[in-house]
Design an enzyme around this catalytic site. Structure first.
Site, PDB file in Angstrom:
ATOM      1  CG  ASP A 114      -0.286  -0.262   2.537  1.00  0.00           C
ATOM      2  OD1 ASP A 114       0.935  -0.521   2.566  1.00  0.00           O
ATOM      3  OD2 ASP A 114      -0.980  -0.225   3.566  1.00  0.00           O
ATOM      4  CG  ASP A 124       6.819   6.259   5.668  1.00  0.00           C
ATOM      5  OD1 ASP A 124       7.652   7.126   5.329  1.00  0.00           O
ATOM      6  OD2 ASP A 124       6.061   6.406   6.649  1.00  0.00           O
ATOM      7  CE  LYS A 163       4.217   8.884   4.169  1.00  0.00           C
ATOM      8  NZ  LYS A 163       3.802   8.970   5.595  1.00  0.00           N
ATOM      9  CG  ASP A 186      -3.849   0.660  10.332  1.00  0.00           C
ATOM     10  OD1 ASP A 186      -3.887   0.456  11.566  1.00  0.00           O
ATOM     11  OD2 ASP A 186      -2.820   0.420   9.657  1.00  0.00           O
TER      12      ASP A 186
END
Length: 181
Positions: free
Chosen positions: A100, A103, A131, A159
């Site tokens: 998903d 990072d 990201k 989430d």
């Protein structure tokens, strides 16, 4: 109800559909004759991976791992835990890790290295969100849906304390929702 906690939408439902189509075509072109294993990292991968594989016009095998470095917070702890390992042998196989978000890169790097250690022919990463401003390890996903700024995002699998995964878009969570933690 959930929308009230979102400061702004970063990636709309329509944009996610277009991203899945584009990445599905790219992956089909690259892997169509290779029978890859698409490995999803639970739980966040589920919506994106489900949409992505319907856009991949080829034979593939699905596998899942449950790997975490967040442990309830809003930033990666750096402590990588594998709570469900892949139950498909990867020796000699092409592995596509579906994520998903990439990072810090810590979790993906550990999983990639593990797949290579187990003898995978190749390992690549497809991610809905990248990201790079959050990266702490050297990692460049091969297939990127969209690059986002360093903000705390939820929705479409992502989430906060197991909430917001079911939003049909990716949005920035209002700081007052998580700020007191």
């Amino acid at each position: 109800m959930l929308d009230k906690d979102i400061a702004k939408v970063l990636v709309s439902e329509e944009e996610i559909d277009a991203i899945a189509k584009r990445l599905g075509k790219e992956l089909t072109a690259e892997y169509k004759d290779k029978f890859p294993i698409v490995v999803g990292l639970l739980k966040g991968c589920v919506p994106f991976m489900g949409k992505l594989i319907t856009e991949m016009d080829m034979h593939l095998e699905l596998g899942f791992m449950d790997v975490s470095s967040y442990h309830g917070g809003i930033e990666s702890s750096g402590d990588i835990k594998i709570t469900k390992d892949l139950d498909i042998p990867v020796q000699g196989r092409h592995v596509i890790i579906a994520e998903d978000i990439v990072d810090t890169g810590r979790t993906i790097r550990v999983v990639m290295d593990l797949m290579l250690y187990r003898g995978a022919a190749s390992v690549s990463v497809v991610t809905l969100l990248d990201k790079p401003a959050g990266r702490v390890v050297s990692l460049d996903p091969e297939y990127i849906g969209v690059t986002i700024p360093k903000e705390f995002v939820v929705g479409y699998g992502l989430d906060y304390e197991e909430k917001y995964r079911n939003l049909p878009y990716v949005g920035v969570l209002k700081p007052e929702v998580y700020g007191s933690k």
